[in-house]
Scaffold this active site. Structure first.
Site, PDB file in Angstrom:
ATOM      1  N   ASP A  33      20.233  24.587  19.123  1.00 34.18           N
ATOM      2  CA  ASP A  33      20.936  25.140  17.880  1.00 34.18           C
ATOM      3  C   ASP A  33      22.052  26.241  18.248  1.00 34.18           C
ATOM      4  O   ASP A  33      21.914  26.936  19.123  1.00 34.18           O
ATOM      5  CB  ASP A  33      19.970  25.882  17.144  1.00 34.18           C
ATOM      6  CG  ASP A  33      20.274  26.115  15.652  1.00 34.18           C
ATOM      7  OD1 ASP A  33      21.319  26.919  15.246  1.00 34.18           O
ATOM      8  OD2 ASP A  33      19.658  25.589  14.718  1.00 34.18           O
ATOM      9  N   HIS A 102      16.139  16.770  10.237  1.00 34.87           N
ATOM     10  CA  HIS A 102      16.062  17.420  11.686  1.00 34.87           C
ATOM     11  C   HIS A 102      15.144  18.215  11.800  1.00 34.87           C
ATOM     12  O   HIS A 102      14.821  18.793  10.751  1.00 34.87           O
ATOM     13  CB  HIS A 102      17.509  17.900  12.117  1.00 34.87           C
ATOM     14  CG  HIS A 102      17.875  19.182  11.189  1.00 34.87           C
ATOM     15  ND1 HIS A 102      18.330  18.694   9.927  1.00 34.87           N
ATOM     16  CD2 HIS A 102      17.867  20.433  11.506  1.00 34.87           C
ATOM     17  CE1 HIS A 102      18.665  19.873   9.556  1.00 34.87           C
ATOM     18  NE2 HIS A 102      18.339  20.860  10.242  1.00 34.87           N
ATOM     19  N   HIS A 104      13.336  21.569  13.820  1.00 32.20           N
ATOM     20  CA  HIS A 104      13.734  22.812  14.532  1.00 32.20           C
ATOM     21  C   HIS A 104      12.381  23.145  15.487  1.00 32.20           C
ATOM     22  O   HIS A 104      11.431  23.153  14.996  1.00 32.20           O
ATOM     23  CB  HIS A 104      13.804  24.062  13.532  1.00 32.20           C
ATOM     24  CG  HIS A 104      15.012  23.922  12.641  1.00 32.20           C
ATOM     25  ND1 HIS A 104      16.106  24.704  13.091  1.00 32.20           N
ATOM     26  CD2 HIS A 104      15.361  23.318  11.351  1.00 32.20           C
ATOM     27  CE1 HIS A 104      16.966  24.491  12.002  1.00 32.20           C
ATOM     28  NE2 HIS A 104      16.459  23.559  10.993  1.00 32.20           N
TER      29      HIS A 104
END
Length: 122
Positions: A33, A102, A104
């Site tokens: 990220d 998506h 995390h």
């Protein structure tokens, strides 16, 4: 984003935008990220932008969702000793900013540092 415009993740997959890729298969890519919220913060992204969120993915392709979760576990094993937080934001008010599903993967990699309930790092 309309379905005809490529998402930022689709552009990363196409190598149009640089990213630190930590894993890639035929169906999934994982990257660091760029604005981490934990000492380890990775994103696991299906290569198809067909699904906007995890609910759509679960209904449309449960095997791909299982692959995303398996990759998340494998990455956590490698980067956080196997302990991690797995988060799917669904909807703008829940913090979703890219409407290409998506996951995390967040955790720590330092002794004594931990994520606690209700926080990202303590």
């Amino acid at each position: 984003m309309s379905n005809t415009e490529p998402s930022v993740f689709t552009r990363i997959i196409a190598r149009e935008i640089p990213a630190e890729i930590v894993f890639e298969s035929d169906s999934v890519i994982a990257i660091r990220d760029i604005a981490p919220k934990a000492p380890v913060h990775l994103l696991v992204v299906p290569k198809s932008q067909q699904y906007r969120n995890v609910a759509e993915l679960a209904a449309g392709d449960p095997a791909l969702l299982a692959d995303v979760v398996a990759v998340a576990q494998s990455l956590a094993d490698e980067h956080t000793g196997g302990e991690f937080r797995l988060v799917f934001n669904t909807g703008e008010s829940a913090g979703q900013t890219v409407f290409h599903v998506h996951a995390h993967v967040m955790g720590t990699n330092a002794p004594g540092l931990k994520l606690t309930e209700g926080t990202l790092v303590e």
